[in-house]
Motif scaffolding. Structure first.
Motif, PDB file in Angstrom:
ATOM      1  N   PRO A  22     -14.712   6.320 -15.196  1.00 16.88           N
ATOM      2  CA  PRO A  22     -15.119   5.720 -13.933  1.00 16.88           C
ATOM      3  C   PRO A  22     -14.193   6.123 -12.770  1.00 16.88           C
ATOM      4  N   LYS A  23     -14.796   6.302 -11.601  1.00 18.49           N
ATOM      5  CA  LYS A  23     -14.067   6.763 -10.417  1.00 18.49           C
ATOM      6  C   LYS A  23     -12.858   5.891 -10.106  1.00 18.49           C
ATOM      7  N   THR A  24     -13.000   4.580 -10.221  1.00 20.78           N
ATOM      8  CA  THR A  24     -11.873   3.691  -9.894  1.00 20.78           C
ATOM      9  C   THR A  24     -10.669   3.973 -10.786  1.00 20.78           C
ATOM     10  N   LEU A  25     -10.919   4.272 -12.052  1.00 24.15           N
ATOM     11  CA  LEU A  25      -9.823   4.577 -12.975  1.00 24.15           C
ATOM     12  C   LEU A  25      -9.253   5.970 -12.717  1.00 24.15           C
ATOM     13  N   ARG A  26     -10.127   6.951 -12.415  1.00 24.93           N
ATOM     14  CA  ARG A  26      -9.631   8.297 -12.084  1.00 24.93           C
ATOM     15  C   ARG A  26      -8.721   8.237 -10.863  1.00 24.93           C
ATOM     16  N   GLU A  27      -9.130   7.488  -9.866  1.00 26.20           N
ATOM     17  CA  GLU A  27      -8.316   7.366  -8.653  1.00 26.20           C
ATOM     18  C   GLU A  27      -7.005   6.644  -8.944  1.00 26.20           C
ATOM     19  N   ARG A  28      -7.067   5.551  -9.674  1.00 22.45           N
ATOM     20  CA  ARG A  28      -5.872   4.760  -9.962  1.00 22.45           C
ATOM     21  C   ARG A  28      -4.832   5.561 -10.744  1.00 22.45           C
ATOM     22  N   PHE A  29      -5.294   6.396 -11.677  1.00 18.26           N
ATOM     23  CA  PHE A  29      -4.376   7.122 -12.538  1.00 18.26           C
ATOM     24  C   PHE A  29      -4.190   8.587 -12.144  1.00 18.26           C
ATOM     25  N   GLY A  30      -4.751   8.973 -11.001  1.00 20.81           N
ATOM     26  CA  GLY A  30      -4.535  10.322 -10.494  1.00 20.81           C
ATOM     27  C   GLY A  30      -5.144  11.418 -11.351  1.00 20.81           C
ATOM     28  N   ILE A  31      -6.317  11.177 -11.883  1.00 17.01           N
ATOM     29  CA  ILE A  31      -6.998  12.187 -12.693  1.00 17.01           C
ATOM     30  C   ILE A  31      -7.910  12.984 -11.774  1.00 17.01           C
ATOM     31  N   ASP A  32      -7.584  14.266 -11.616  1.00 15.56           N
ATOM     32  CA  ASP A  32      -8.374  15.136 -10.754  1.00 15.56           C
ATOM     33  C   ASP A  32      -9.630  15.598 -11.475  1.00 15.56           C
ATOM     34  N   THR A  33     -10.665  15.913 -10.676  1.00 15.04           N
ATOM     35  CA  THR A  33     -11.879  16.498 -11.233  1.00 15.04           C
ATOM     36  C   THR A  33     -12.156  17.790 -10.495  1.00 15.04           C
ATOM     37  N   PRO A  34     -12.398  18.901 -11.163  1.00 12.49           N
ATOM     38  CA  PRO A  34     -12.236  18.992 -12.615  1.00 12.49           C
ATOM     39  C   PRO A  34     -10.769  18.886 -12.982  1.00 12.49           C
ATOM     40  N   GLY A  35     -10.504  18.484 -14.171  1.00 10.98           N
ATOM     41  CA  GLY A  35      -9.131  18.316 -14.610  1.00 10.98           C
ATOM     42  C   GLY A  35      -9.059  18.133 -16.108  1.00 10.98           C
ATOM     43  N   GLU A  36      -7.892  17.786 -16.573  1.00 12.66           N
ATOM     44  CA  GLU A  36      -7.662  17.618 -18.001  1.00 12.66           C
ATOM     45  C   GLU A  36      -6.920  16.316 -18.249  1.00 12.66           C
ATOM     46  N   VAL A  37      -7.138  15.755 -19.437  1.00  8.42           N
ATOM     47  CA  VAL A  37      -6.421  14.563 -19.872  1.00  8.42           C
ATOM     48  C   VAL A  37      -6.031  14.743 -21.331  1.00  8.42           C
ATOM     49  N   PHE A  38      -4.992  14.035 -21.750  1.00  7.43           N
ATOM     50  CA  PHE A  38      -4.688  13.951 -23.173  1.00  7.43           C
ATOM     51  C   PHE A  38      -5.609  12.890 -23.742  1.00  7.43           C
ATOM     52  N   ILE A  39      -6.100  13.082 -24.960  1.00  5.10           N
ATOM     53  CA  ILE A  39      -6.881  12.051 -25.639  1.00  5.10           C
ATOM     54  C   ILE A  39      -6.409  12.021 -27.089  1.00  5.10           C
ATOM     55  N   TYR A  40      -6.094  10.823 -27.558  1.00  8.38           N
ATOM     56  CA  TYR A  40      -5.573  10.687 -28.909  1.00  8.38           C
ATOM     57  C   TYR A  40      -5.815   9.272 -29.404  1.00  8.38           C
TER      58      TYR A  40
END
Length: 101
Positions: A22-40
């Motif tokens: 969700p956009k609110t979480l991407r903005e809050r945590f600084g996740i750029d689009t397109p971008g990458e995240v760790f998932i585990y």
């Protein structure tokens, strides 16, 4: 309207297993689009964590010899793997007649 982990949002998962953060979480945590995240997985939960930029990682673990640069090296490895995947994808999408040039 802000959300928190106490107010979960329903996110659909596509047939390919893709979900949108969700956009609110991407903005809050600084996740750029397109971008990458760790998932585990951790404690029987799926964790999605922003990958810090190389600038943000500058000096991380500088005060310890044992861990010096481990995170930075892992991020570099992940970025290298992503570049390789992108190059392979571009090669597959390139028209066959352009290979003869």
């Amino acid at each position: 309207m802000s959300s928190s982990t106490r107010d979960p949002e329903v996110v659909r998962v596509s047939q390919k297993g893709q979900a949108t953060i969700p956009k609110t979480l991407r903005e809050r945590f600084g996740i750029d689009t397109p971008g990458e995240v760790f998932i585990y997985e951790e404690d029987e939960r799926i964790i999605v964590e922003p990958i810090p930029s190389l600038e943000e990682l500058g000096g991380i673990h500088a005060d310890t010899d044992r861990n010096r640069g481990e995170v930075l090296e892992r991020v570099r490895e992940l970025k290298h793997e992503e570049r390789q995947r992108e190059e392979a994808r571009a090669d597959r999408l390139r028209p066959a007649d352009s290979e003869d040039e």
